[in-house]
Design a protein around this motif. Structure first.
Motif, mmCIF file in Angstrom:
data_model
loop_
_atom_site.group_PDB
_atom_site.id
_atom_site.type_symbol
_atom_site.label_atom_id
_atom_site.label_comp_id
_atom_site.label_asym_id
_atom_site.label_seq_id
_atom_site.Cartn_x
_atom_site.Cartn_y
_atom_site.Cartn_z
ATOM 1 N N THR A 157 0.832 -1.191 0.000
ATOM 2 C CA THR A 157 0.000 0.000 0.000
ATOM 3 C C THR A 157 0.875 1.252 0.000
ATOM 4 O O THR A 157 1.767 1.400 0.836
ATOM 5 C CB THR A 157 -0.919 0.007 1.240
ATOM 6 O OG1 THR A 157 -1.706 -1.178 1.227
ATOM 7 C CG2 THR A 157 -1.820 1.231 1.239
ATOM 8 N N GLY A 158 0.635 2.139 -0.962
ATOM 9 C CA GLY A 158 1.450 3.335 -1.104
ATOM 10 C C GLY A 158 2.692 3.113 -1.945
ATOM 11 O O GLY A 158 3.429 4.059 -2.221
ATOM 12 N N VAL A 159 2.915 1.865 -2.364
ATOM 13 C CA VAL A 159 4.152 1.507 -3.071
ATOM 14 C C VAL A 159 3.856 0.896 -4.440
ATOM 15 O O VAL A 159 4.306 1.387 -5.473
ATOM 16 C CB VAL A 159 4.986 0.515 -2.222
ATOM 17 C CG1 VAL A 159 6.253 0.095 -2.968
ATOM 18 C CG2 VAL A 159 5.350 1.133 -0.876
ATOM 19 N N MET A 160 3.110 -0.187 -4.454
ATOM 20 C CA MET A 160 2.786 -0.898 -5.686
ATOM 21 C C MET A 160 1.521 -0.314 -6.337
ATOM 22 O O MET A 160 0.729 0.364 -5.679
ATOM 23 C CB MET A 160 2.552 -2.386 -5.380
ATOM 24 C CG MET A 160 3.733 -3.109 -4.770
ATOM 25 S SD MET A 160 5.105 -3.329 -5.930
ATOM 26 C CE MET A 160 4.365 -4.486 -7.099
ATOM 27 N N GLY A 161 1.338 -0.605 -7.616
ATOM 28 C CA GLY A 161 0.091 -0.215 -8.287
ATOM 29 C C GLY A 161 -0.210 1.262 -8.214
ATOM 30 O O GLY A 161 -1.344 1.657 -7.943
ATOM 31 N N SER B 52 0.150 2.616 8.317
ATOM 32 C CA SER B 52 1.303 3.118 9.073
ATOM 33 C C SER B 52 2.589 3.183 8.270
ATOM 34 O O SER B 52 3.573 3.741 8.748
ATOM 35 C CB SER B 52 1.535 2.204 10.284
ATOM 36 O OG SER B 52 1.665 0.858 9.859
ATOM 37 N N LYS B 53 2.600 2.634 7.066
ATOM 38 C CA LYS B 53 3.834 2.595 6.285
ATOM 39 C C LYS B 53 3.743 3.606 5.131
ATOM 40 O O LYS B 53 4.103 4.760 5.298
ATOM 41 C CB LYS B 53 4.112 1.168 5.820
ATOM 42 C CG LYS B 53 4.328 0.206 7.000
ATOM 43 C CD LYS B 53 4.557 -1.203 6.558
ATOM 44 C CE LYS B 53 4.828 -2.123 7.735
ATOM 45 N NZ LYS B 53 3.682 -2.308 8.637
ATOM 46 N N GLY B 54 3.275 3.155 3.959
ATOM 47 C CA GLY B 54 3.125 4.096 2.861
ATOM 48 C C GLY B 54 2.182 5.237 3.196
ATOM 49 O O GLY B 54 2.382 6.385 2.793
ATOM 50 N N ILE B 55 1.140 4.939 3.970
ATOM 51 C CA ILE B 55 0.165 5.971 4.356
ATOM 52 C C ILE B 55 0.756 6.910 5.405
ATOM 53 O O ILE B 55 0.383 8.075 5.489
ATOM 54 C CB ILE B 55 -1.136 5.318 4.863
ATOM 55 C CG1 ILE B 55 -1.752 4.433 3.768
ATOM 56 C CG2 ILE B 55 -2.149 6.369 5.313
ATOM 57 C CD1 ILE B 55 -2.085 5.124 2.467
ATOM 58 N N GLY B 56 1.662 6.411 6.216
ATOM 59 C CA GLY B 56 2.436 7.287 7.106
ATOM 60 C C GLY B 56 1.818 7.606 8.449
ATOM 61 O O GLY B 56 2.328 8.476 9.163
#
Length: 397
Positions: free
Chosen positions: A216-220, A243-247
């Motif tokens: 999520t936030g990385v691929m596609g 919590s990662k790509g979404i931050g």
């Protein structure tokens, strides 16, 4: 005064971890978790964070968090099923569903909570779960909690998946069967073979569950691994983190309205934990909007990752088979991985050692996470340190 039995257990086992090079220390950041961090008064290039798009420190997310907090309060005040569902939670779930291309979505307090709740809400004793051998700890724990029979599938091995899918479904032993995989594997950075998985699972009528925490936030174009392959209509559970790509913080499952309705009535972490804070919910909504409106954020992430990976390979490091920004530098020996990380930190590059049981014995490494917030100069400086330290320790020539 603590129990002597407990004291003896802790002393013996902590010492054992230290002797084996498996004891991890916890560093405290003196400020935000950005591309440059300060630890113990020392500024370092940060390559250890999951903050893929740099959103954890983006002014737009901070402002959205503050505005939502002012409007709704610091906390939701209750669990979702009493009166802790605020309209901002509903807006977040609608936004996630739109983003992931599904009918509905449910938001949890964390990705770990999400896997613990969603798997056990559907899979029960008398069922079977086919699980990729390198799945995340939260998937493993969620499977155990369900009471279902867990059948380990060799990592990314489609022949093994088909054989075990056939055996499980044709045995007549199980009420239903699920296959669970990470979308992006967090230690090696490889990507699940979603089209092949769908083909096998549809052939044997198996429920599909993809944990896309690192997708999520990385691929596609940011929408995730399932969306990357155009398979959003073929995967039953699209799970991920906020919590990662979404931050920010939190987890979600996206799927059919019927599935989400069931999870909202049966997933125990959802039922018995206070809701996501309003501020976090507002910031998550803003993050998804930014990904949708600014494709350049995801593009910058990939440009930085591809550049950094090519430079590490150029100077002679083994970075495995990563297909994503996750960039392991594999050294093998656990104690060497610990020493490698220590030397990198001393020279201003912040990475952490990853050792057993997080990865198999003999595959110790440090894991790099270049993100959209890094400048080329930062990455070049990090490469210089890698070259210096690698030669000093005899890892590269």
């Amino acid at each position: 005064m603590s129990s002597k039995v407990l004291d003896q257990f802790l002393e013996t086992n902590l010492e054992d971890l230290k002797e084996k090079g498996l004891f991890s220390t916890i560093d405290v950041l003196e400020g935000s978790n950005g591309p440059i961090i300060t630890v113990n008064g020392m500024k370092m290039i940060n390559l250890a964070s999951n903050n893929y798009l740099g959103f954890a420190t983006r002014p737009e997310l901070i402002e959205a968090d503050v505005e939502a907090t002012k409007h709704y309060g610091a906390g939701a005040g209750a669990v979702r099923t009493i009166n802790g569902t605020l309209d901002i939670h509903q807006k977040l779930e609608e936004k996630i569903a739109e983003f992931k291309g599904t009918e509905a979505a449910i938001a949890f307090q964390s990705g770990f909570n999400c896997n613990m709740g969603a798997i056990s809400a559907v899979m029960k004793k008398g069922d079977a779960i086919l699980s990729d051998a390198l799945n995340h700890a939260s998937i493993i724990d969620g499977c155990r909690l369900s009471g279902a029979k867990i059948i380990r599938v060799n990592h990314q091995d489609m022949e093994d998946l088909e054989a075990k899918a056939k055996a499980a479904t044709e045995s007549g032993e199980y009420n239903k069967v699920m296959y669970i995989t990470d979308g992006v594997f967090s230690m090696d950075g490889d990507v699940a073979k979603i089209p092949e998985i769908v083909e096998i699972c549809e052939k044997y009528n198996i429920i599909t569950y993809v944990d896309d925490a690192h997708g999520t936030g990385v691929m596609g174009k940011g929408r995730g691994t399932v969306k990357h392959f155009g398979m959003q209509d073929h995967i039953d559970f699209q799970m991920g983190t906020l919590s990662k790509g979404i931050g920010v913080v939190g987890g979600y499952v996206a799927g059919t309205k019927q599935l989400i309705t069931w999870l909202k009535s049966q997933a125990r972490p959802f039922l018995f934990s206070t809701s996501l804070t309003p501020g976090a919910s507002g910031a998550c909504i803003k993050a998804i909007e930014l990904i949708e409106e600014h494709p350049e954020y995801v593009e910058t992430l990939w440009e930085n990752a591809n550049y950094f990976k090519s430079e590490l390979k150029r100077i002679g490091y083994d970075i495995g088979q990563s297909e994503t920004p996750i960039t392991p530098v594999i050294v093998g020996d656990e104690k060497l991985a610990q020493e490698f990380s220590k030397k990198l930190l001393e020279n201003g590059v912040y990475v952490k050692p990853i050792v057993f049981p997080t990865v198999p014995l003999g595959t110790g490494r440090v894991r790099n996470m270049p993100n959209a917030g890094h400048t080329k100069e930062m990455l070049d400086d990090a490469i210089k340190v890698y070259e210096k330290v690698g030669k000093e320790l005899g890892i590269i020539k």
